[in-house]
Design a protein around this motif. Structure first.
Motif, short mmCIF file in Angstrom:
data_model
loop_
_atom_site.label_atom_id
_atom_site.label_comp_id
_atom_site.label_asym_id
_atom_site.label_seq_id
_atom_site.Cartn_x
_atom_site.Cartn_y
_atom_site.Cartn_z
N SER A 283 43.79 68.65 15.67
CA SER A 283 44.23 67.31 15.24
C SER A 283 43.42 66.83 14.04
O SER A 283 43.94 66.15 13.16
CB SER A 283 44.14 66.31 16.39
OG SER A 283 42.80 66.12 16.81
N VAL A 284 42.14 67.19 13.98
CA VAL A 284 41.34 66.86 12.79
C VAL A 284 41.87 67.62 11.58
O VAL A 284 41.98 67.08 10.48
CB VAL A 284 39.85 67.16 13.02
CG1 VAL A 284 39.06 66.92 11.73
CG2 VAL A 284 39.30 66.29 14.13
N GLY A 285 42.24 68.88 11.78
CA GLY A 285 42.83 69.65 10.69
C GLY A 285 44.10 69.02 10.17
O GLY A 285 44.33 68.97 8.95
N ALA A 286 44.92 68.49 11.08
CA ALA A 286 46.15 67.81 10.66
C ALA A 286 45.82 66.53 9.90
O ALA A 286 46.51 66.18 8.93
CB ALA A 286 47.00 67.50 11.89
N LEU A 287 44.78 65.83 10.31
CA LEU A 287 44.36 64.62 9.60
C LEU A 287 44.00 64.94 8.15
O LEU A 287 44.34 64.18 7.22
CB LEU A 287 43.16 63.99 10.32
CG LEU A 287 42.42 62.86 9.60
CD1 LEU A 287 43.34 61.67 9.38
CD2 LEU A 287 41.17 62.45 10.39
N LEU A 288 43.36 66.07 7.92
CA LEU A 288 42.95 66.44 6.56
C LEU A 288 44.13 66.74 5.65
O LEU A 288 43.98 66.73 4.43
CB LEU A 288 42.03 67.66 6.62
CG LEU A 288 40.72 67.52 7.41
CD1 LEU A 288 39.87 68.76 7.26
CD2 LEU A 288 39.94 66.29 6.98
#
Length: 314
Positions: A283-288
């Motif tokens: 989910s952090v990767g998607a945020l980026l």
């Protein structure tokens, strides 16, 4: 005399203390905080991180449960179950003031914060002045007509000077009559010389008992404020670069601070959600990858990008 001289000449050191509940979301936030310290912390990159874990359950071996944590100097410290039952998450936030440390300073950080740049200069400032350092709370805790005079009277303390302005004044609210405050610090990020943390920790639950009768939401922050004044502990405000919220409303007043930001606090959930966007590494990767972020959140994500790369590389 020699030992005193040694302490004075020793380079300042810091122990970071973070309060959490034992859930996957909180674990992932600690993971990114620890990684951010390693990536952005400069000479403090290997500082010890003590994670206070509060829950109505028996302690688990989190070091074994979370193998990624072996990459970092993390100590998992469970709040005594009976204390958590009595005081809930207020104990999780305040119990971390009670632990001893070999470091010269204790840095309280909420789990929705991360390091975005070197902060050893802040540590040196506090070491030189001997003062607790933080920013003022964004807004007043006063509700239902309660005043600061009444608040300090209920705390059995003399009324101090309202020498500060709430950090959210002019952006989050515009009522000038509620703009000023005493040393009411935002507990999201606070730096304390270790001796002051020890003094506060010895009696912090007594302060919490005083506050409980009139403060339903901000008990921990108010307890810290009472402890500072009751023990005549010196404090000062630090620049917002060391505690910048993911909130673009702060830019007109603090734009220069964002350009040199050292720590972020992603407490605003409207654009970036600490629950949704920090649930997992994925989910952090998607945020980026998002392109719909405002200026403050976009700046935060750029500081998070090398941290995410470090996490993935591990």
């Amino acid at each position: 005399m020699k030992s005193l001289l040694g302490r004075l000449l020793r380079a300042p050191s810091v122990e970071i203390r973070v309060p959490i509940s034992p859930t996957p979301n909180f674990f992932n936030r600690v993971r990114y905080l620890a990684a951010s310290l390693r990536v952005h912390g400069g000479p403090l990159a290997d500082s010890k991180i003590v994670v206070s874990v509060g829950a109505d359950e028996e302690p688990r071996d989190l070091a074994r449960e979370l193998p990624w944590s072996s990459r970092y100097p993390i100590e998992w410290s469970w709040v005594p179950r009976e204390v958590f039952r009595e005081r809930s998450y207020f104990a999780t936030r305040l119990d971390r003031l009670r632990a001893p440390t070999d470091a010269s300073h204790v840095l309280l950080m909420d789990p929705d914060t991360f390091v975005a740049g070197r902060f050893d200069d802040l540590l040196r400032m506090s070491a030189k002045s001997g003062r607790v350092m933080g920013i003022t709370a964004h807004v007043t805790p006063l509700r239902n007509g309660r005043t600061w005079e009444e608040t300090f009277r209920m705390g059995d303390l003399p009324m101090p000077e309202l020498s500060c302005v709430h950090s959210g004044y002019g952006m989050m609210f515009k009522d000038e009559s509620r703009s000023r405050c005493p040393g009411y610090l935002n507990l999201g990020i606070v730096l304390l010389p270790a001796q002051h943390a020890r003094t506060i920790g010895e009696h912090i639950y007594e302060e919490l008992d005083r506050v409980e009768s009139f403060e339903p939401f901000f008990r921990a922050q108010t307890s810290l404020m009472f402890a500072l004044y009751r023990n005549n502990i010196p404090w000062e405000l630090m620049p917002m670069r060391y505690h910048f919220a993911n909130d673009s409303r702060f830019l007109p007043r603090f734009a220069g601070e964002l350009a040199d930001v050292r720590m972020f606090h992603y407490l605003r959930d409207k654009i970036v959600s600490r629950e949704r966007d920090f649930e997992s590494v994925e989910s952090v990767g998607a945020l980026l990858e998002r392109t719909d972020l405002d200026e403050a959140n976009a700046a935060m994500v750029e500081k998070l990008r090398p941290v995410h790369a470090h996490v993935c590389a591990g």
